[in-house]
Design an enzyme around this catalytic site. Structure first.
Site, short mmCIF file in Angstrom:
data_model
loop_
_atom_site.label_atom_id
_atom_site.label_comp_id
_atom_site.label_asym_id
_atom_site.label_seq_id
_atom_site.Cartn_x
_atom_site.Cartn_y
_atom_site.Cartn_z
CG ASN A 2 -0.78 -17.67 -15.62
OD1 ASN A 2 0.05 -17.15 -16.12
ND2 ASN A 2 -0.72 -18.08 -14.71
CG HIS A 56 0.03 -23.08 -13.56
ND1 HIS A 56 1.27 -22.49 -12.92
CD2 HIS A 56 -0.04 -24.23 -12.91
CE1 HIS A 56 1.36 -23.47 -11.80
NE2 HIS A 56 1.05 -24.40 -12.16
CG ASP A 60 0.23 -20.20 -10.62
OD1 ASP A 60 -0.76 -19.80 -11.31
OD2 ASP A 60 1.22 -21.24 -10.28
CB SER A 70 -4.81 -24.88 -15.87
OG SER A 70 -4.39 -26.03 -15.86
C1 GRF Z 1 4.70 -21.68 -20.46
O1 GRF Z 1 5.31 -23.75 -19.87
C2 GRF Z 1 4.01 -21.06 -19.70
O2 GRF Z 1 2.45 -22.04 -19.23
C3 GRF Z 1 4.44 -21.23 -18.86
O3 GRF Z 1 5.85 -20.88 -19.17
C4 GRF Z 1 6.25 -21.30 -20.16
C5 GRF Z 1 6.62 -20.17 -21.31
O4 GRF Z 1 6.70 -20.55 -22.25
N1 GRF Z 1 4.39 -19.94 -16.97
P1 GRF Z 1 6.58 -19.20 -23.42
O5 GRF Z 1 7.80 -18.45 -22.80
O6 GRF Z 1 5.28 -19.25 -24.08
O7 GRF Z 1 7.88 -19.85 -24.95
#
Ligand code: GRF
Length: 214
Positions: free
Chosen positions: A106, A108, A144, A135
């Site tokens: 994932n 984050h 997370d 991260s």
């Molecule tokens: C990213 O900031 C990711 O870290 C978070 O949601 C956002 C998703 O962006 N969990 P995208 O859909 O990849 O443009």
């Protein structure tokens, strides 16, 4: 053999696009075997050809657990090496995590263990953090909280709001995700006893973009 990636995404899919671009440019030896979403209107789905798209709503499946089970079966049918959550906005249930344990990643948008959960950019601003970032971690049953593999830092500037900060973080998310997937695709990354390992060695400190540059 290219690594088989199943992508889970709920929204825009800019991280997915970064992965697709890296594959197309020959920088990532991988293949997207499916994009899975809990939101049929997710822009992420539009980034891959129709046969690779899967979406259901939890409601249509009869609830969260049933949705997770249907999702898990669909993901398993693609025989992925790695399951990559990029902006997937649901918590994966225990059964899903157990089934694919050690193979779920994932991204984050915070420097874990700081700011787990939602609204990370606003919370970093409210905490007065001088640094913020992103991260990539293994997913376990706790939100997370899985072993962190790599992080990228950005400065917080005076006058930032959640949007300016989010944009700065997103710019490092894309290379961070791709770099980690390069290691995963090369078979160099694993999770052992809840610890991330690189080439069989425990990672006591998360990797950085600089340390993954070569
Ligand atoms: C990213 O900031 C990711 O870290 C978070 O949601 C956002 C998703 O962006 N969990 P995208 O859909 O990849 O443009």
């Amino acid at each position: 053999m290219p690594a088989r990636l199943a992508i889970l995404a709920s929204g825009r899919g800019s991280n997915l696009q970064a992965i697709l671009d890296a594959i197309a440019a020959g920088r990532l030896d991988a293949r997207i075997v499916g994009v899975f979403s809990d939101r049929p209107d997710a822009q992420a789905l539009q980034r891959v050809p129709e046969p690779l798209r899967w979406s259901r709503t939890p409601k249509a499946c009869g609830g969260r657990e049933a949705f997770d089970a249907v999702l898990a079966d669909a993901v398993a049918a693609c025989e992925p090496d790695w399951i990559v959550c990029v902006g997937y906005m649901r918590i994966l249930g225990d059964a899903f995590v157990q089934r694919f344990t050690g193979r779920i990643l994932n991204i984050h948008p915070a420097l874990l263990p700081n700011h787990k959960g939602l609204h990370t950019h606003q919370r970093a601003l409210e905490a007065g953090d001088a640094e913020h970032g992103a991260s990539v971690h293994f997913v376990n049953a706790e939100l997370d909280a899985g072993a962190v593999i790599a992080q990228a830092q950005v400065p917080v500037h005076p006058g930032d709001d959640a949007d300016t900060l989010a944009a700065r973080v997103l710019a490092v998310e894309h290379p961070l995700m791709v770099k980690v997937l390069q290691l995963a695709a090369a078979g160099r990354l694993a999770e052992r006893n809840g610890q991330a390992t690189l080439d069989g060695q425990a990672l006591f400190t998360p990797l950085s973009l600089e340390s993954m540059a070569t």
